[in-house]
Design an enzyme around this catalytic site. Sequence first.
Site, PDB file in Angstrom:
ATOM      1  N   LEU A  40       0.841  -1.204   0.000  1.00 34.25           N
ATOM      2  CA  LEU A  40       0.000   0.000   0.000  1.00 34.25           C
ATOM      3  C   LEU A  40       0.870   1.245   0.000  1.00 34.25           C
ATOM      4  O   LEU A  40       0.416   2.335  -0.281  1.00 34.25           O
ATOM      5  CB  LEU A  40      -0.892   0.022   1.248  1.00 34.25           C
ATOM      6  CG  LEU A  40      -2.028  -0.990   1.284  1.00 34.25           C
ATOM      7  CD1 LEU A  40      -2.687  -1.001   2.643  1.00 34.25           C
ATOM      8  CD2 LEU A  40      -3.053  -0.673   0.214  1.00 34.25           C
ATOM      9  N   GLY A  47       5.407   3.682   4.824  1.00 37.74           N
ATOM     10  CA  GLY A  47       5.084   4.560   5.944  1.00 37.74           C
ATOM     11  C   GLY A  47       6.349   5.163   6.511  1.00 37.74           C
ATOM     12  O   GLY A  47       7.427   4.994   5.954  1.00 37.74           O
ATOM     13  N   VAL A  89       3.964  -0.851   4.183  1.00 32.80           N
ATOM     14  CA  VAL A  89       2.593  -1.173   4.532  1.00 32.80           C
ATOM     15  C   VAL A  89       2.006  -2.070   3.438  1.00 32.80           C
ATOM     16  O   VAL A  89       2.184  -1.796   2.252  1.00 32.80           O
ATOM     17  CB  VAL A  89       1.736   0.104   4.649  1.00 32.80           C
ATOM     18  CG1 VAL A  89       0.386  -0.221   5.269  1.00 32.80           C
ATOM     19  CG2 VAL A  89       2.448   1.166   5.461  1.00 32.80           C
ATOM     20  N   LYS A  95       1.483  -3.248   8.786  1.00 31.42           N
ATOM     21  CA  LYS A  95       2.678  -2.413   8.710  1.00 31.42           C
ATOM     22  C   LYS A  95       3.868  -3.178   9.247  1.00 31.42           C
ATOM     23  O   LYS A  95       3.802  -3.737  10.338  1.00 31.42           O
ATOM     24  CB  LYS A  95       2.516  -1.169   9.587  1.00 31.42           C
ATOM     25  CG  LYS A  95       1.564  -0.178   9.023  1.00 31.42           C
ATOM     26  CD  LYS A  95       1.635   1.088   9.828  1.00 31.42           C
ATOM     27  CE  LYS A  95       0.617   2.068   9.283  1.00 31.42           C
ATOM     28  NZ  LYS A  95       0.764   3.379   9.901  1.00 31.42           N
ATOM     29  N   ASP A 117       3.656  13.837  14.902  1.00 29.29           N
ATOM     30  CA  ASP A 117       3.915  13.787  13.463  1.00 29.29           C
ATOM     31  C   ASP A 117       2.617  13.995  12.688  1.00 29.29           C
ATOM     32  O   ASP A 117       2.274  13.217  11.803  1.00 29.29           O
ATOM     33  CB  ASP A 117       4.553  12.441  13.126  1.00 29.29           C
ATOM     34  CG  ASP A 117       5.120  12.410  11.716  1.00 29.29           C
ATOM     35  OD1 ASP A 117       5.271  13.494  11.109  1.00 29.29           O
ATOM     36  OD2 ASP A 117       5.395  11.307  11.220  1.00 29.29           O
TER      37      ASP A 117
END
Length: 697
Positions: free
Chosen positions: A389, A392, A397, A411, A503
Site C-alpha cells: 500500500l 510509511g 505497509v 505495517k 507527526d
Amino acid sequence: MHTAFLLPLLLLAATAESLTLKPGCQPSCGGVNIPYPFGIGQGCSRAGFEIQCNNGKPTLGNISDNTQVTSLSVTPRPEARVMLRVAYQCHNSTGAAIDNYNGSVDLNPTGVYRISDTANELFVLGCNTMVITNSIGCVAYADNAKSAQDGACAGIGCCHVDIPPGLTDNLMRFMPHAKQEFCPCDYGFIVEKGNYTFRAQDLHMDGSITSMPLRLDWAIRDNSLSCAKGYSTCVSANSECIDSTNGPGYFCNCTKGYEGNPYLDKGCTNINECARTRQEFPCYGKCRDTDGSYECKCRVGYEANGDPKENICHPQFPFAARLALGIGLGVFLLFGAVQLAIARIEHDKRKLAVQFEKNGGNILKEITEVTIFTEKELTKITKNNSEPLGKGNFGNVYKGTLTDKTVVAVKSYIKVDDARRKEFAEEMKVQLKMTHDNVLKLRGCCLQLDVPMLVYEFAGKGSLREILHVKDQSLPVDLRLDIAIGSAKGLSYMHSKHIRHGDVKPDNILLADNFVPKISDFGLSKVLIVTEYFTQNIIGAISYIDPVFRNTGLLTPKSDVYSFGAVLLELISRKPIIYGKTGSLIIEFRHIYETEKSGKSMFDLGIVAEKDILILEAIGKLAIRCLKEHQDDRPDMTEVADQLVNLKVKFGRYLTGEYACYSSGVSGTSDATLSMQSSTLEVSGLLCSQPMNQAGS
Ligand SMILES: *[C@@H]1O[C@H](CO)[C@@H](O)[C@H](O)[C@H]1NC(C)=O
Ligand SMILES: *[C@@H]1O[C@H](CO)[C@@H](O)[C@H](O)[C@H]1NC(C)=O
Ligand SMILES: *[C@@H]1O[C@H](CO)[C@@H](O)[C@H](O)[C@H]1NC(C)=O
Ligand SMILES: *[C@@H]1O[C@H](CO)[C@@H](O)[C@H](O)[C@H]1NC(C)=O
Ligand SMILES: *[C@@H]1O[C@H](CO)[C@@H](O)[C@H](O)[C@H]1NC(C)=O
Ligand SMILES: *[C@@H]1O[C@H](CO)[C@@H](O)[C@H](O)[C@H]1NC(C)=O
C-alpha cells in the site's frame, strides 16, 4: 640505454591512452586519470570540463573552492569524486554562534556537475541540530553527552537522509537552538554512501575530519539538449546517448559489448569477453570472441540444459545411465532434506521463542484483547506481502485480508533495537487502548519476526495527502469541514489520554471508505521520533514541525496543534506545504492574511460559492491561531475541535436561512452592527446572527 629501455613502455602507454585521451594531453595528475572530455590545459578538454593540476593536486576548474578531485570516470557511469569541506556551526557557553562555515560551493558555474542523489546522503551531527540543504534536512537530538552511540546514526547525536536530485550546492543551513554545553558544534555534510560511520567522538570533531568524499554526476548540458533533440558528442562508433536523470542534458556510453571513451573517434572498442572473468561474462563451455559479443558452446560430446552461458556442460549420457544416476541422487537428496527439515524446525522454534521475547512479547501477553498473529498467518493474510500500500514512516505497509474477510493494513516496522524494544511494546499497549472513531484501530500484531508487524484497520480512501494532492477529486467544503472536525476530534481524544502525536501531517490522516478520518502513526512516533522518523527523507515534513519543538526538543500537545494548523491550510488551499517564493505555505498564508486580512487569494480555486468562501475563511483564521509562534497563543486541540463543530452547526443554520453569517472584517457589514446583537455567535472570525428582522421580533 635508458631511453631504449623506456621507449617501448611509452609506446605501449600511448596506445592505451589514445582511447581515453586527446593526443598530446596530460594523462593524469596526482595519480588521478584524466579521461576526455576532462582535460588539463588548452584544447585538452571539452568546455566546462577543465581540470587544474597544481603541485600534483587535481581540482575542478572554474569552481571557486578549489574542489579537490580524487577520481574521474566516463563509463559505465559519468562520475567525478571530489572532497568537500564539512560545514559546521559552533557555539559559546551562552549559546551564541561564534564560528561557522556554511559549506557553500557553486558546483554549476560551467553547467556540468550535479551532486549525485543516488550515491550520496546527508549527515547531520549535533545534539539539538536541524540542518537543511535546499529542501531536505534532518534533526539530530541528544539530551546528554553519553546517549550517542558509535555506529548508530539514527537521530541520537546523528541523523542522515537521502538527498534529492539536482543539487549543485553543498550549502548547509543550521537552525538556531538552545545552548548545549556538551555539544559545542553542529556539523552537516553530504558524503558518499557507505563512506561515513558515525562515531560519538565526532561530535567533538577536532579537526581530524575536515572534508568528506562525495560523488558528482556530470553530463553535457549545453542548451539543455536531450538525446531526442539530437546530439553530436557521442562521436565514437558503437556509442549511444543516454539522457541525464540528475539535471538536464545527456551523456554517452559505449554500447553493449564495447568499452572505452564514447566521446572520442573510435573510442569504443570491442571487449574480448573470453579474456575476462566468468563472473563478468559467464560461459561454461568454449568461449569465442566476436565483434560486440561472444559465443559460448559446449565441447563435442557435452551438452547443457539450456544456454551454456548459464548452465554447466555435462557429458551426453545415455538415458538409462542418467535415470539411474537421477534415482540414486534423488534418494540421497531426499534423505538429506528430511534431516535438514527436522533440524530447521527445531531451530525455528527456538528462534521464534527468542524473537517473541525480544520484541516485548511478555508485556503484550498481559493484554488480552490483542490478536497475536504468527508469522505464517501474516504471510497468508497479506498473501506474502503481494499488495503493497505504500511506505510509511517506519516501514512498508501491505494490504491484507483476515479469515473473516475484513480488510486490514499490515505495517512492518523498522528494526527496533534492544533498548527500545520494551518501550515499543509499552507504546503498543497504549495504542491498543485507544478506541475512537477517528483514531486508526490497532487490531493485532506479530512479534515473531525480526521486525514487528502491526495489523491495523484499513482506510480505503487512502491518506489526506493523496486525496488533496494526488487524486483529482472534487472536495466539497462541507466534506473538508467534516474531515477537519474528525481529525481534530481524534487528536483531541489522544491528548485527553496524554498521548502526543508528534507527526501530524496529511500523510498520517487516513480516510475510511466513507471519508471518516482516522489518525494514524501516533504513539510509536514518540518512541521512534528521535531515532527513525527524522531520518526518513523528509522533504516537506519539516514544514509541519512546531518551531518551538525544533528549538527545545520538547514535544507538547501544542506542537500537534501547530502541525494541525498547517494541515488546515492545506485543506482549504489544496496547495502543497512547500509553496510559493518562500517555499512555505505557512509563511505565504500568514503574509496574505496580514496584507489582505483574508486568505481568499490562496483558497482552492475549485471553491467559488460565496457561502463556501466564508467557511474557508473561518477555517483559515483558526489555522492562523494554531500556527502562532508562542504555544500559549495557540488554542488547545479540544478548542479547535469545538470551534470546527460550531462552525458546522452555524453553517447548517446558515444554509437553512436561520442565521446570516459574515466573515468579520471581510464582508461589507461592519463588525459593530453585528456585535450589538445578542444572538451573535462568533467562531473564528465568522460572525453569524439571526437575521435582523427576526432578531427584533
Ligand atoms: C557568546 O557570544 C556572544 C556573541 O558573540 C557574546 O555576546 C557573549 O558574551 C559570549 N559569551 C561568552 C561567555 O563568551
Ligand atoms: C556562506 O559563507 C560565505 C563566506 O563565509 C558567504 O559569503 C555566503 O554569503 C554564505 N552563504 C549563505 C547563503 O549564507
Ligand atoms: C573556465 O576556466 C578557463 C580557464 O581556466 C576559461 O578559459 C573558461 O572560459 C572558463 N569556462 C567557463 C564556463 O567559465
Ligand atoms: C572514505 O573516503 C576516503 C577518501 O577517499 C577514503 O580514504 C576512505 O578509505 C573511505 N572510507 C570508506 C569506509 O570507504
Ligand atoms: C553503459 O554501458 C554498460 C555496458 O553496456 C552498462 O553496463 C552500463 O549500465 C551503461 N551505463 C549507463 C549509465 O547506462
Ligand atoms: C514470499 O516471498 C519471498 C520473497 O519475496 C519468497 O522468498 C518466499 O518464498 C515467499 N513465500 C511464500 C510462502 O510464497
